[in-house]
Design a protein around this motif. Structure first.
Motif, short mmCIF file in Angstrom:
data_model
loop_
_atom_site.label_atom_id
_atom_site.label_comp_id
_atom_site.label_asym_id
_atom_site.label_seq_id
_atom_site.Cartn_x
_atom_site.Cartn_y
_atom_site.Cartn_z
N ARG A 99 23.34 7.53 34.79
CA ARG A 99 22.10 7.03 35.41
C ARG A 99 21.23 6.26 34.43
NH1 ARG A 99 24.75 7.50 39.76
NH2 ARG A 99 25.08 9.59 40.54
N VAL A 100 21.88 5.53 33.53
CA VAL A 100 21.12 4.76 32.54
C VAL A 100 20.19 3.76 33.23
CG1 VAL A 100 21.34 2.98 30.76
CG2 VAL A 100 22.82 4.98 30.71
N ARG A 101 20.71 3.11 34.28
CA ARG A 101 19.90 2.08 34.95
C ARG A 101 18.69 2.69 35.66
NH1 ARG A 101 24.85 1.63 34.36
NH2 ARG A 101 25.89 -0.30 33.70
N ALA A 102 18.91 3.81 36.33
CA ALA A 102 17.78 4.48 36.98
C ALA A 102 16.76 4.93 35.94
CB ALA A 102 18.27 5.67 37.79
N CYS A 103 17.27 5.48 34.82
CA CYS A 103 16.35 5.95 33.77
C CYS A 103 15.54 4.78 33.19
CB CYS A 103 17.13 6.67 32.67
SG CYS A 103 17.74 8.29 33.23
N LEU A 104 16.15 3.60 33.11
CA LEU A 104 15.40 2.43 32.64
C LEU A 104 14.28 2.07 33.62
CD1 LEU A 104 18.29 0.28 31.16
CD2 LEU A 104 16.21 0.97 29.93
N VAL A 105 14.54 2.21 34.90
CA VAL A 105 13.49 1.99 35.90
C VAL A 105 12.35 2.99 35.68
CG1 VAL A 105 12.90 2.09 38.36
CG2 VAL A 105 15.05 1.02 37.65
N TYR A 106 12.71 4.27 35.59
CA TYR A 106 11.68 5.30 35.43
C TYR A 106 10.93 5.13 34.11
CZ TYR A 106 13.82 7.87 39.36
OH TYR A 106 14.28 8.25 40.60
N ALA A 107 11.65 4.81 33.03
CA ALA A 107 10.99 4.69 31.73
C ALA A 107 10.05 3.48 31.70
CB ALA A 107 12.04 4.57 30.62
N THR A 108 10.49 2.37 32.32
CA THR A 108 9.60 1.20 32.38
C THR A 108 8.37 1.52 33.21
OG1 THR A 108 11.57 -0.22 32.27
CG2 THR A 108 9.50 -1.26 32.93
N CYS B 52 17.15 3.89 42.81
CA CYS B 52 18.32 4.04 43.69
C CYS B 52 19.03 2.71 43.86
CB CYS B 52 17.89 4.57 45.06
SG CYS B 52 17.42 6.30 45.03
N ALA B 53 18.27 1.64 44.07
CA ALA B 53 18.89 0.34 44.33
C ALA B 53 19.81 -0.07 43.18
CB ALA B 53 17.81 -0.72 44.56
N VAL B 54 19.35 0.08 41.94
CA VAL B 54 20.20 -0.36 40.82
C VAL B 54 21.42 0.56 40.66
CG1 VAL B 54 18.43 -1.63 39.57
CG2 VAL B 54 18.71 0.81 39.10
N GLU B 55 21.25 1.85 40.92
CA GLU B 55 22.41 2.75 40.83
C GLU B 55 23.41 2.49 41.96
OE1 GLU B 55 23.38 4.82 38.43
OE2 GLU B 55 21.61 4.43 37.20
N GLY C 124 24.64 -7.01 31.46
CA GLY C 124 23.26 -7.18 31.02
C GLY C 124 22.30 -7.51 32.15
N ALA C 125 22.74 -8.36 33.07
CA ALA C 125 21.82 -8.84 34.11
C ALA C 125 21.28 -7.69 34.95
CB ALA C 125 22.51 -9.87 34.99
N LEU C 126 22.14 -6.74 35.33
CA LEU C 126 21.68 -5.63 36.17
C LEU C 126 20.78 -4.68 35.37
CD1 LEU C 126 21.66 -4.10 38.85
CD2 LEU C 126 23.80 -2.98 38.17
N ILE C 127 21.10 -4.47 34.10
CA ILE C 127 20.27 -3.60 33.26
C ILE C 127 18.89 -4.22 33.06
CG2 ILE C 127 20.04 -2.79 30.86
CD1 ILE C 127 22.91 -1.86 31.00
N GLN C 128 18.88 -5.53 32.82
CA GLN C 128 17.60 -6.22 32.70
C GLN C 128 16.83 -6.15 34.03
OE1 GLN C 128 17.83 -10.43 31.88
NE2 GLN C 128 16.00 -10.38 30.60
N ALA C 129 17.56 -6.28 35.11
CA ALA C 129 16.91 -6.21 36.43
C ALA C 129 16.28 -4.84 36.65
CB ALA C 129 17.91 -6.53 37.54
N ALA C 130 16.94 -3.78 36.17
CA ALA C 130 16.38 -2.43 36.32
C ALA C 130 14.98 -2.38 35.70
CB ALA C 130 17.30 -1.40 35.66
N VAL C 131 14.86 -2.93 34.49
CA VAL C 131 13.56 -2.97 33.81
C VAL C 131 12.57 -3.82 34.60
CG1 VAL C 131 12.39 -3.75 31.71
CG2 VAL C 131 14.62 -2.61 31.55
N MET C 132 13.03 -4.98 35.06
CA MET C 132 12.10 -5.92 35.69
C MET C 132 11.70 -5.50 37.11
SD MET C 132 11.48 -7.59 33.12
CE MET C 132 10.25 -8.73 33.78
N LEU C 133 12.54 -4.74 37.79
CA LEU C 133 12.13 -4.24 39.11
C LEU C 133 10.95 -3.29 38.96
CD1 LEU C 133 15.45 -3.51 41.07
CD2 LEU C 133 14.02 -5.54 41.09
N ALA C 134 11.01 -2.45 37.94
CA ALA C 134 9.88 -1.55 37.69
C ALA C 134 8.65 -2.36 37.29
CB ALA C 134 10.23 -0.54 36.60
N ALA C 135 8.86 -3.39 36.48
CA ALA C 135 7.73 -4.22 36.04
C ALA C 135 7.07 -4.92 37.23
CB ALA C 135 8.18 -5.25 35.01
N GLU C 136 7.90 -5.39 38.18
CA GLU C 136 7.35 -6.05 39.37
C GLU C 136 6.42 -5.11 40.13
OE1 GLU C 136 7.47 -9.05 40.51
OE2 GLU C 136 9.10 -9.98 39.39
N SER C 137 6.79 -3.82 40.17
CA SER C 137 5.98 -2.86 40.93
C SER C 137 4.58 -2.74 40.37
CB SER C 137 6.61 -1.46 40.89
OG SER C 137 7.98 -1.50 41.13
#
Lengths: 292, 292
Positions: A47-56, A72-75, A179-192
């Motif tokens: 769940r690295v991608r989800a954790c990146l969302v939560y951490a961001t 959930c979306a990124v996972e 990389g693109a999906l991992i970066q997106a995980a961070v940026m989806l949280a940032a958009e929020s």
């Protein structure tokens, strides 16, 4: 156990629970399809991608429950990509995280459709979330996984089998494929959290790019020297397939050095966030130092 | 040529042009992937789903250029579903619209990824469109094609091979497999025009449901009695595969009667729209009376 290990476990458990809740229950219509979706999505990933969302989101002061849809979306997208990647016409993998891959546990057609339906579910969840910027989040996710992003990376990966890639070509492939999906995980949280303080969006985007590439380099390294028991898959598979990897192009020591240098650049990117970026920094270290 | 034929041709040409413009050009990265996407998407389909978007929008006074994103999105999703349907692990079809299917013209992996990327592109285009309700439109499309909609219908279809279905089960399968996306085409256009006059949204939703089921029944009928030359595929294939179809369950005359009755109910649904519904009425007739 460090405080970070504890936080990571808590966030992983949260992602697991959120995923279990957003996946359709195993019931008609098409109960077997839904069983395959749940089988593939709920099989104990990191769940690295989800954790990146939560951490961001944590860095930006967003409550965790508002981050669940993006997590959930990124996972879900990641799961769909693994199912399709494992199919016989792609990597033809029988094992995923130590268990039969989806098409082995079910059948190819069900696995194909489960991947398709997981992609749709990711967009459904994102488009339905409470953020005022949910359309923009959906757009970002789609860009990251489409014909310029993840799908392009997978296509380049397939075309590269048995060929020699330059380091630049390899980097481009990895940035798209992973990389693109991992970066997106961070940026989806940032958009929020928009509007962000000046410079934070760029800082997070850079962080995501560095961490995304580092993640795939370490994946390559672990494929080379990891143990089957820890990895849940057979090590050395990429090399046996003739796939260009960072260790095969740069050698193992230089590949590890490249990942560490990307980690350091990721940490530097976080400087505008000050103390708020602590969890993201820990995650960057974890991604580069992990053994699975 | 009737005025309707003329309008239909104009809308088909518009859809073709909008699709050509929204698909990525054949250029790196992953040029072959993009070539496969364009090959499959631009191969002269009837564009029924795009025409339903345009016709619904016309009924609601929406300019055609504001409807292009939704028209493209439904055609891209339809294309992705055909590519995946044709794969060896699904229907294993060598021909699509008289030409080699995508995995025959390219290879299985490229076809798989092209389908995946087309799904992502559909959501990207919709999420980026100018409508204030674009998040809701994205959500609707995702619902229509996911594990309760199109993907469920395809899974039921596969599981039904060689089995006998009741008429109710067959209807449920068709409504999901084909009907949900056709209904979504109508409703995406309707979303663009919210708020609608009282009763219009329900009327359009009902129209879309009737037309969607009628479309698939006629597909079944044409598979039974159409000519290969007009269909662009081998007739009788579904029966040979042991797939339950309306003609196999009800017989040909009753299947045709069911389609005509659905057409009539679709026309009745349009009554709240008065004269505004004329093009939608013509389309419903065309869908039931077509020979390909």
């Amino acid at each position: 156990m460090t405080a970070f290990d504890d936080t990571l476990q808590r966030l992983q458990a949260r992602a697991e629970q959120a995923l279990a809740a957003c996946l359709p229950p195993v019931a008609p219509p098409a109960a077997r399809l839904k069983e395959a979706m749940r089988y593939a999505a709920l099989n104990g990933g990191k769940r690295v991608r989800a954790c990146l969302v939560y951490a961001t989101g944590t860095a930006l002061g967003i409550p965790l429950d508002r981050l669940d849809p993006a997590a959930c979306a990124v996972e879900l997208v990641h799961t769909y990509s693994l199912i399709h990647d494992d199919l016989p016409c792609m990597d033809d993998d029988d094992l995923r995280r130590g268990k039969p891959s989806c098409h082995r546990a079910f059948d190819e057609a069900t696995a194909l459709l489960a991947g398709d339906a997981l992609q749709a579910l990711a967009f459904e969840i994102l488009a339905r979330c409470e953020s005022a910027r949910r359309a923009r989040m959906t757009e970002r996710l789609a860009e990251a996984i489409g014909a310029q992003g993840m799908a392009a990376g997978q296509a380049i990966d397939l075309a590269a089998v048995g060929r020699t890639l330059s380091e630049g070509e390899l980097e481009d492939m990895h940035r798209r494929k992973t990389g693109a999906l991992i970066q997106a995980a961070v940026m989806l949280a940032a958009e929020s959290a928009e509007p962000l303080p000046a410079g934070w969006a760029a800082a997070l985007s850079e962080y995501g790019a560095h961490v995304g590439l580092a993640f795939q380099i370490i994946d390559d390294v672990l494929d080379e020297e990891g143990e089957a028991r820890t990895l849940g898959k057979t090590p050395g598979v990429d090399r046996a397939r003739g796939k260009p990897t960072y260790p095969s192009v740069l050698g193992l020591p230089a590949a590890k050095q490249r990942a560490r240098s990307l980690r350091d650049r990721a940490l530097e990117s976080l400087s505008p966030l000050g103390d708020n970026g602590r969890l993201l920094a820990d995650l960057a270290r974890y991604i580069v130092e992990r053994s699975q």
